[in-house]
Design a protein around this motif. Structure first.
Motif, PDB file in Angstrom:
ATOM      1  N   TYR A  94       0.849  -1.191   0.000  1.00 34.99           N
ATOM      2  CA  TYR A  94       0.000   0.000   0.000  1.00 34.99           C
ATOM      3  C   TYR A  94       0.880   1.234   0.000  1.00 34.99           C
ATOM      4  O   TYR A  94       1.802   1.346   0.803  1.00 34.99           O
ATOM      5  N   SER A  95       0.576   2.171  -0.932  1.00 34.86           N
ATOM      6  CA  SER A  95       1.347   3.416  -1.016  1.00 34.86           C
ATOM      7  C   SER A  95       0.394   4.604  -1.023  1.00 34.86           C
ATOM      8  O   SER A  95      -0.762   4.490  -1.435  1.00 34.86           O
ATOM      9  N   LEU A  96       0.906   5.748  -0.623  1.00 35.51           N
ATOM     10  CA  LEU A  96       0.166   6.992  -0.751  1.00 35.51           C
ATOM     11  C   LEU A  96       0.063   7.395  -2.215  1.00 35.51           C
ATOM     12  O   LEU A  96       1.032   7.289  -2.962  1.00 35.51           O
ATOM     13  N   SER A  97      -1.090   7.880  -2.609  1.00 36.97           N
ATOM     14  CA  SER A  97      -1.233   8.535  -3.916  1.00 36.97           C
ATOM     15  C   SER A  97      -0.839  10.003  -3.776  1.00 36.97           C
ATOM     16  O   SER A  97      -0.538  10.485  -2.678  1.00 36.97           O
ATOM     17  N   GLY A  98      -0.853  10.724  -4.878  1.00 42.43           N
ATOM     18  CA  GLY A  98      -0.597  12.164  -4.814  1.00 42.43           C
ATOM     19  C   GLY A  98      -1.590  12.854  -3.889  1.00 42.43           C
ATOM     20  O   GLY A  98      -1.208  13.693  -3.060  1.00 42.43           O
ATOM     21  N   LEU A  99      -2.850  12.462  -4.019  1.00 44.91           N
ATOM     22  CA  LEU A  99      -3.877  13.049  -3.145  1.00 44.91           C
ATOM     23  C   LEU A  99      -3.588  12.756  -1.681  1.00 44.91           C
ATOM     24  O   LEU A  99      -3.679  13.637  -0.820  1.00 44.91           O
ATOM     25  N   GLY A 100      -3.204  11.501  -1.402  1.00 45.59           N
ATOM     26  CA  GLY A 100      -2.869  11.140  -0.029  1.00 45.59           C
ATOM     27  C   GLY A 100      -1.691  11.957   0.494  1.00 45.59           C
ATOM     28  O   GLY A 100      -1.705  12.411   1.641  1.00 45.59           O
ATOM     29  N   ARG A 101      -0.708  12.136  -0.369  1.00 45.99           N
ATOM     30  CA  ARG A 101       0.449  12.934   0.048  1.00 45.99           C
ATOM     31  C   ARG A 101       0.047  14.380   0.335  1.00 45.99           C
ATOM     32  O   ARG A 101       0.556  15.006   1.264  1.00 45.99           O
ATOM     33  N   SER A 102      -0.915  14.893  -0.436  1.00 46.63           N
ATOM     34  CA  SER A 102      -1.340  16.286  -0.238  1.00 46.63           C
ATOM     35  C   SER A 102      -2.079  16.465   1.093  1.00 46.63           C
ATOM     36  O   SER A 102      -2.167  17.574   1.622  1.00 46.63           O
ATOM     37  N   LEU A 103      -2.616  15.361   1.601  1.00 48.15           N
ATOM     38  CA  LEU A 103      -3.343  15.455   2.872  1.00 48.15           C
ATOM     39  C   LEU A 103      -2.404  15.514   4.066  1.00 48.15           C
ATOM     40  O   LEU A 103      -2.732  16.100   5.104  1.00 48.15           O
ATOM     41  N   LEU A 104      -1.226  14.935   3.924  1.00 49.05           N
ATOM     42  CA  LEU A 104      -0.393  14.767   5.111  1.00 49.05           C
ATOM     43  C   LEU A 104       0.032  16.055   5.803  1.00 49.05           C
ATOM     44  O   LEU A 104      -0.032  16.112   7.040  1.00 49.05           O
ATOM     45  N   PRO A 105       0.459  17.102   5.107  1.00 46.08           N
ATOM     46  CA  PRO A 105       0.871  18.301   5.854  1.00 46.08           C
ATOM     47  C   PRO A 105      -0.224  18.865   6.762  1.00 46.08           C
ATOM     48  O   PRO A 105       0.016  19.015   7.974  1.00 46.08           O
ATOM     49  N   PRO A 106      -1.429  19.150   6.236  1.00 41.21           N
ATOM     50  CA  PRO A 106      -2.443  19.648   7.169  1.00 41.21           C
ATOM     51  C   PRO A 106      -2.817  18.625   8.240  1.00 41.21           C
ATOM     52  O   PRO A 106      -3.079  18.993   9.396  1.00 41.21           O
ATOM     53  N   LEU A 107      -2.793  17.361   7.893  1.00 46.00           N
ATOM     54  CA  LEU A 107      -3.139  16.342   8.881  1.00 46.00           C
ATOM     55  C   LEU A 107      -2.105  16.297  10.006  1.00 46.00           C
ATOM     56  O   LEU A 107      -2.446  16.230  11.190  1.00 46.00           O
ATOM     57  N   LEU A 108      -0.828  16.363   9.612  1.00 49.27           N
ATOM     58  CA  LEU A 108       0.219  16.318  10.638  1.00 49.27           C
ATOM     59  C   LEU A 108       0.209  17.571  11.505  1.00 49.27           C
ATOM     60  O   LEU A 108       0.548  17.503  12.693  1.00 49.27           O
ATOM     61  N   ASN A 109      -0.194  18.703  10.937  1.00 51.18           N
ATOM     62  CA  ASN A 109      -0.351  19.893  11.780  1.00 51.18           C
ATOM     63  C   ASN A 109      -1.356  19.639  12.888  1.00 51.18           C
ATOM     64  O   ASN A 109      -1.157  20.030  14.039  1.00 51.18           O
ATOM     65  N   LEU A 110      -2.439  18.976  12.522  1.00 51.37           N
ATOM     66  CA  LEU A 110      -3.474  18.692  13.502  1.00 51.37           C
ATOM     67  C   LEU A 110      -2.985  17.670  14.528  1.00 51.37           C
ATOM     68  O   LEU A 110      -3.236  17.807  15.734  1.00 51.37           O
ATOM     69  N   VAL A 111      -2.271  16.661  14.056  1.00 54.72           N
ATOM     70  CA  VAL A 111      -1.711  15.673  14.975  1.00 54.72           C
ATOM     71  C   VAL A 111      -0.749  16.369  15.937  1.00 54.72           C
ATOM     72  O   VAL A 111      -0.725  16.080  17.140  1.00 54.72           O
ATOM     73  N   ASP A 112       0.000  17.304  15.405  1.00 54.09           N
ATOM     74  CA  ASP A 112       0.936  18.033  16.253  1.00 54.09           C
ATOM     75  C   ASP A 112       0.192  18.859  17.307  1.00 54.09           C
ATOM     76  O   ASP A 112       0.609  18.907  18.469  1.00 54.09           O
ATOM     77  N   TRP A 113      -0.917  19.462  16.900  1.00 48.98           N
ATOM     78  CA  TRP A 113      -1.744  20.180  17.885  1.00 48.98           C
ATOM     79  C   TRP A 113      -2.173  19.225  18.995  1.00 48.98           C
ATOM     80  O   TRP A 113      -2.058  19.545  20.180  1.00 48.98           O
ATOM     81  N   ALA A 114      -2.639  18.058  18.606  1.00 50.46           N
ATOM     82  CA  ALA A 114      -3.095  17.078  19.598  1.00 50.46           C
ATOM     83  C   ALA A 114      -1.957  16.686  20.523  1.00 50.46           C
ATOM     84  O   ALA A 114      -2.133  16.566  21.743  1.00 50.46           O
ATOM     85  N   SER A 115      -0.787  16.493  19.938  1.00 53.22           N
ATOM     86  CA  SER A 115       0.363  16.093  20.732  1.00 53.22           C
ATOM     87  C   SER A 115       0.749  17.180  21.732  1.00 53.22           C
ATOM     88  O   SER A 115       1.038  16.898  22.899  1.00 53.22           O
ATOM     89  N   GLN A 116       0.718  18.426  21.275  1.00 48.76           N
ATOM     90  CA  GLN A 116       1.119  19.524  22.153  1.00 48.76           C
ATOM     91  C   GLN A 116       0.158  19.724  23.308  1.00 48.76           C
ATOM     92  O   GLN A 116       0.551  20.164  24.381  1.00 48.76           O
ATOM     93  N   HIS A 117      -1.137  19.460  23.072  1.00 47.69           N
ATOM     94  CA  HIS A 117      -2.134  19.776  24.102  1.00 47.69           C
ATOM     95  C   HIS A 117      -2.662  18.544  24.829  1.00 47.69           C
ATOM     96  O   HIS A 117      -3.556  18.654  25.650  1.00 47.69           O
ATOM     97  N   GLN A 118      -2.066  17.403  24.511  1.00 45.01           N
ATOM     98  CA  GLN A 118      -2.571  16.152  25.087  1.00 45.01           C
ATOM     99  C   GLN A 118      -2.626  16.187  26.613  1.00 45.01           C
ATOM    100  O   GLN A 118      -3.666  15.881  27.212  1.00 45.01           O
ATOM    101  N   ALA A 119      -1.525  16.574  27.257  1.00 41.11           N
ATOM    102  CA  ALA A 119      -1.472  16.561  28.717  1.00 41.11           C
ATOM    103  C   ALA A 119      -2.531  17.494  29.307  1.00 41.11           C
ATOM    104  O   ALA A 119      -3.259  17.134  30.245  1.00 41.11           O
ATOM    105  N   PHE A 120      -2.644  18.673  28.716  1.00 47.29           N
ATOM    106  CA  PHE A 120      -3.625  19.642  29.191  1.00 47.29           C
ATOM    107  C   PHE A 120      -5.045  19.096  29.098  1.00 47.29           C
ATOM    108  O   PHE A 120      -5.870  19.246  30.016  1.00 47.29           O
TER     109      PHE A 120
END
Lengths: 135, 135
Positions: A94-120
């Motif tokens: 299984y590989s990412l398509s171009g569309l899948g790759r385009s999703l990752l930056p905004p998705l990882l931003n959100l994951v990063d938000w979750a990671s930063q605020h998890q403890a809180f």
DNA sequence: CATTTAAGTCTACAATTGAGACCTTATGCC
DNA sequence: GGCATAAGGTCTCAATTGTAGACTTAAATG
């Protein structure tokens, strides 16, 4: 190639008028793409194509059934591609398509938000549950 | 105040090692926050505090039960606050907290991604379903 | 006196998810 | 030969979640 100016226009329009429930990017697209397992599979695939059992080992708490379904979902939505390998026993990759790759930056931003605020957030939950132990 | 450099370090670490299933921002935080109704409620609240029935009218396809549950969830996670108003009949007002406000920019980026690719994804789904009409 | 508005709760039913047994084909091992 | 292993799934059953919509309480309004 939609410009940032148009993105702001879209945003203003949403907030003023709301989404049409029958043609809504959140209801139709986003909620299917940001479920627990699809997000984790997308993150795994960002570092290169992955095999089915490889994903199973990296995500020890996903069941085979849900992994199959998440992968089919990603394939169906055009975010990933499935390739059967000519090995014995035959494998699938299984590989990412171009569309899948385009999703990752905004998705990882959100994951990063979750990671930063998890403890809180965990603390907030405890406060809330202590106040209302009724449920 | 986490820097962008540290964000990249986090990203690299995730992709190399994966998340600990028992302490994972995607499993524990994100999947609860990016469900259909919580996302739509957060977007609604971005333009100011909203009342329960006001949200019901703006989101005609949410049931009262799920709206209640989504609002409790947002409150429990510290993303929204609930205030009972001294009116007759008494009303309640839901507002974004600072944490909730901090979520909106990355969340709206993702909604914007969904909006931009919605038509393409719908087409991909049709192609997929035409190829495999067995299900 | 019946209706409306507020903010929910409650019940019954449908859909989704999870745990884990089972399947198929092929190869290495004893 | 016969058993275990590995690949990539499917299948069944049970538990969890979500949906639809009737019902609640209390005051104000026609």
């Amino acid at each position: 190639m939609t410009s940032q100016i148009n993105a702001n226009t879209r945003l203003d329009t949403w907030q003023a008028q709301g989404f049409d429930p029958h043609n809504c990017p959140v209801r139709e697209i986003l909620s299917g793409v940001t479920s627990k397992w699809t997000v984790l599979v997308l993150i795994e695939m960002d570092s290169g194509p992955k095999r089915f059992n490889q994903l199973l080992r990296r995500l020890p708490d996903v069941s085979r059934r849900m992994l199959t379904q998440s992968l089919r979902d990603l394939e169906r939505n055009g975010l990933a591609t499935r390739t059967v390998l000519n090995t014995r026993p035959p494998g699938t990759e299984y590989s990412l398509s171009g569309l899948g790759r385009s999703l990752l930056p905004p998705l990882l931003n959100l994951v990063d938000w979750a990671s930063q605020h998890q403890a809180f957030i965990v603390t907030a939950r405890q406060r809330f549950d202590d106040q209302e132990p009724s449920a």
